[in-house]
Scaffold this motif. Structure first.
Motif, PDB file in Angstrom:
ATOM      1  N   GLU A 256       0.830  -1.213   0.000  1.00  0.00           N
ATOM      2  CA  GLU A 256       0.000   0.000   0.000  1.00  0.00           C
ATOM      3  C   GLU A 256       0.863   1.261   0.000  1.00  0.00           C
ATOM      4  O   GLU A 256       0.448   2.295  -0.553  1.00  0.00           O
ATOM      5  N   TRP A 257       2.035   1.196   0.622  1.00  0.00           N
ATOM      6  CA  TRP A 257       2.953   2.353   0.606  1.00  0.00           C
ATOM      7  C   TRP A 257       3.364   2.684  -0.823  1.00  0.00           C
ATOM      8  O   TRP A 257       3.417   3.847  -1.218  1.00  0.00           O
ATOM      9  N   GLU A 258       3.642   1.645  -1.608  1.00  0.00           N
ATOM     10  CA  GLU A 258       3.964   1.836  -3.020  1.00  0.00           C
ATOM     11  C   GLU A 258       2.772   2.411  -3.775  1.00  0.00           C
ATOM     12  O   GLU A 258       2.916   3.342  -4.580  1.00  0.00           O
ATOM     13  N   HIS A 259       1.604   1.847  -3.532  1.00  0.00           N
ATOM     14  CA  HIS A 259       0.436   2.260  -4.313  1.00  0.00           C
ATOM     15  C   HIS A 259       0.026   3.700  -4.021  1.00  0.00           C
ATOM     16  O   HIS A 259      -0.459   4.402  -4.922  1.00  0.00           O
ATOM     17  N   VAL A 260       0.215   4.150  -2.803  1.00  0.00           N
ATOM     18  CA  VAL A 260      -0.067   5.551  -2.505  1.00  0.00           C
ATOM     19  C   VAL A 260       0.824   6.461  -3.343  1.00  0.00           C
ATOM     20  O   VAL A 260       0.365   7.447  -3.938  1.00  0.00           O
ATOM     21  N   PHE A 261       2.111   6.119  -3.421  1.00  0.00           N
ATOM     22  CA  PHE A 261       3.034   6.939  -4.214  1.00  0.00           C
ATOM     23  C   PHE A 261       2.715   6.849  -5.694  1.00  0.00           C
ATOM     24  O   PHE A 261       2.738   7.858  -6.416  1.00  0.00           O
ATOM     25  N   LEU A 262       2.404   5.635  -6.178  1.00  0.00           N
ATOM     26  CA  LEU A 262       2.025   5.474  -7.578  1.00  0.00           C
ATOM     27  C   LEU A 262       0.816   6.344  -7.916  1.00  0.00           C
ATOM     28  O   LEU A 262       0.766   6.984  -8.972  1.00  0.00           O
ATOM     29  N   ARG A 263      -0.150   6.345  -7.022  1.00  0.00           N
ATOM     30  CA  ARG A 263      -1.367   7.132  -7.263  1.00  0.00           C
ATOM     31  C   ARG A 263      -1.055   8.623  -7.363  1.00  0.00           C
ATOM     32  O   ARG A 263      -1.583   9.320  -8.245  1.00  0.00           O
ATOM     33  N   LEU A 264      -0.170   9.095  -6.499  1.00  0.00           N
ATOM     34  CA  LEU A 264       0.192  10.516  -6.541  1.00  0.00           C
ATOM     35  C   LEU A 264       0.970  10.864  -7.802  1.00  0.00           C
ATOM     36  O   LEU A 264       0.732  11.899  -8.432  1.00  0.00           O
ATOM     37  N   ARG A 265       1.904  10.014  -8.186  1.00  0.00           N
ATOM     38  CA  ARG A 265       2.809  10.368  -9.269  1.00  0.00           C
ATOM     39  C   ARG A 265       2.271  10.050 -10.662  1.00  0.00           C
ATOM     40  O   ARG A 265       2.634  10.706 -11.632  1.00  0.00           O
ATOM     41  N   PHE A 266       1.412   9.021 -10.773  1.00  0.00           N
ATOM     42  CA  PHE A 266       0.908   8.663 -12.098  1.00  0.00           C
ATOM     43  C   PHE A 266      -0.447   9.293 -12.394  1.00  0.00           C
ATOM     44  O   PHE A 266      -0.868   9.311 -13.549  1.00  0.00           O
ATOM     45  N   LEU A 283      -4.170   2.367   3.225  1.00  0.00           N
ATOM     46  CA  LEU A 283      -4.135   3.402   2.194  1.00  0.00           C
ATOM     47  C   LEU A 283      -4.455   4.770   2.785  1.00  0.00           C
ATOM     48  O   LEU A 283      -3.818   5.776   2.442  1.00  0.00           O
ATOM     49  N   ASP A 284      -5.448   4.836   3.681  1.00  0.00           N
ATOM     50  CA  ASP A 284      -5.824   6.122   4.276  1.00  0.00           C
ATOM     51  C   ASP A 284      -4.693   6.685   5.135  1.00  0.00           C
ATOM     52  O   ASP A 284      -4.346   7.872   5.036  1.00  0.00           O
ATOM     53  N   LEU A 285      -4.109   5.840   5.994  1.00  0.00           N
ATOM     54  CA  LEU A 285      -3.015   6.297   6.846  1.00  0.00           C
ATOM     55  C   LEU A 285      -1.806   6.694   6.006  1.00  0.00           C
ATOM     56  O   LEU A 285      -1.198   7.759   6.213  1.00  0.00           O
ATOM     57  N   TYR A 286      -1.479   5.862   5.031  1.00  0.00           N
ATOM     58  CA  TYR A 286      -0.273   6.089   4.254  1.00  0.00           C
ATOM     59  C   TYR A 286      -0.411   7.299   3.335  1.00  0.00           C
ATOM     60  O   TYR A 286       0.586   7.971   3.049  1.00  0.00           O
ATOM     61  N   MET A 287      -1.616   7.594   2.879  1.00  0.00           N
ATOM     62  CA  MET A 287      -1.787   8.777   2.040  1.00  0.00           C
ATOM     63  C   MET A 287      -1.508  10.049   2.823  1.00  0.00           C
ATOM     64  O   MET A 287      -0.782  10.941   2.353  1.00  0.00           O
ATOM     65  N   LEU A 288      -2.056  10.163   4.018  1.00  0.00           N
ATOM     66  CA  LEU A 288      -1.789  11.353   4.816  1.00  0.00           C
ATOM     67  C   LEU A 288      -0.309  11.423   5.190  1.00  0.00           C
ATOM     68  O   LEU A 288       0.308  12.499   5.127  1.00  0.00           O
ATOM     69  N   ALA A 289       0.268  10.278   5.544  1.00  0.00           N
ATOM     70  CA  ALA A 289       1.689  10.256   5.882  1.00  0.00           C
ATOM     71  C   ALA A 289       2.546  10.683   4.693  1.00  0.00           C
ATOM     72  O   ALA A 289       3.525  11.426   4.843  1.00  0.00           O
TER      73      ALA A 289
END
Length: 329
Positions: A256-266, A283-289
């Motif tokens: 999920e840490w990867e997917h949060v970054f992928l979502r932001l960058r892609f 996903l919710d925690l990691y997005m805010l983090a």
């Protein structure tokens, strides 16, 4: 004045990698690196027209020095030949395309730092291709999704960078979610001192982090992730295949840490990379983090002499706004 690697030093390294008959025709320091120098060296008299040289010299690292760094921490600065080669071995073994290594040297005979000479992948970045040739980029993006499936399906009970685990060490911390929470709290404190909007909402953001963390259930298996995979860290070779770069941070962690970054960058292209079965609480925690990290990190980088200052300021301001928006969701 910061001193970068000079052409003479690069000439010796390239000669060793490609042979004594190689002549250096030109050197360009490529934009973007903040922890290592990346140079394109154009050659004549060799089997290739150009190579890329990575230099992990201290003078190439723009990040302010941190005190008492725990090198086993998954979020410790990932830089150097050892993590690079460990990551490359792991990815190459999985069939994930990474640049070919022509020379790896930590002897300091020809260069005052760890250095590697690698293949110059000819097709540019996926980020650029998405703008100039969407059809070709679409094929590379689909292949990238398949690469990530291979990586994320790798499983380990232990989390941590692959070089740390490879030498038998254990990463610090109790769990991925606890490490993310601790980092987010530290990033929040740092960002609150530098950004007025974050400062005004610091208490609410702290409470929100704690609330989101309580929703995350324990987990015992972790996937293999790049850790900072944006379209600028994917090259496309002459045959249209994606090639991963900046791989030093490769680690086993929550996917999920990867997917949060992928979502932001892609952005709009992320649905091609998205996968079912991700934990919404993580996903919710990691997005805010992640948002808070992308405020504190760029502002920290601006404490030094990093040259691309407007870009870093814009990243920090954008992510501060996005972090605050997560309070009202």
């Amino acid at each position: 004045m910061r001193q970068f690697t000079d052409s003479e030093a690069l000439s010796g390294i390239v000669h060793e990698a490609l042979g004594a008959g190689t002549r250096v025709a030109g050197v360009d320091r490529l934009r973007g690196g903040s922890k290592k120098g990346v140079y394109r060296v154009r050659t004549s008299g060799s089997r290739v027209a150009s190579v890329i040289v990575y230099s992990w010299a201290e003078s190439e690292n723009f990040w302010p020095a941190a005190e008492a760094v725990d090198v086993t921490h998954p979020f410790a600065p990932a830089s150097g030949l050892v993590p690079f080669l460990a990551a490359r071995r792991r990815l190459d073994g999985l069939g994930v395309r990474v640049p070919e290594v022509l020379l790896a040297d930590d002897s300091r005979r020809r260069h005052p730092a760890d250095v590697a000479v690698v293949e110059d992948v000819a097709g540019g970045t996926l980020e650029a291709l998405l703008k100039t040739d969407p059809a070709r980029a679409s094929t590379a993006l689909s292949e990238l999704a398949a690469m990530l499936d291979v990586m994320h399906r790798q499983r380990s009970r232990h989390y941590g960078r692959v070089d740390v685990l490879e030498r038998g060490d254990e990463a610090s911390g109790d769990s991925c979610e606890q490490l993310v929470l601790e980092r987010a709290v530290a990033d929040l404190a740092e960002a609150a001192e530098r950004d007025p909007g974050i400062g005004s909402a610091a208490a609410s953001l702290h409470d929100r982090l704690q609330e989101l963390a309580t929703r995350v259930a324990p987990r015992t298996q972790h996937g293999l992730i790049h850790g900072e995979l944006g379209p600028d860290h994917v090259l496309v070779d002459a045959s249209g295949h994606p090639v991963l770069i900046d791989i030093e941070g490769l680690m086993f962690f929550d996917v999920e840490w990867e997917h949060v970054f992928l979502r932001l960058r892609f952005g709009d292209q992320y649905p091609v990379l998205s996968r079912p079965g991700l934990d919404p609480a993580r996903l919710d925690l990691y997005m805010l983090a992640m948002r808070l990290s992308l405020v504190a990190g760029p502002l920290r980088l601006l404490d030094g002499d990093f040259p691309h200052r407007t870009l870093m300021q814009e990243i920090a301001e954008h992510n501060a706004e996005e972090a605050l928006a997560l309070l009202v969701q």
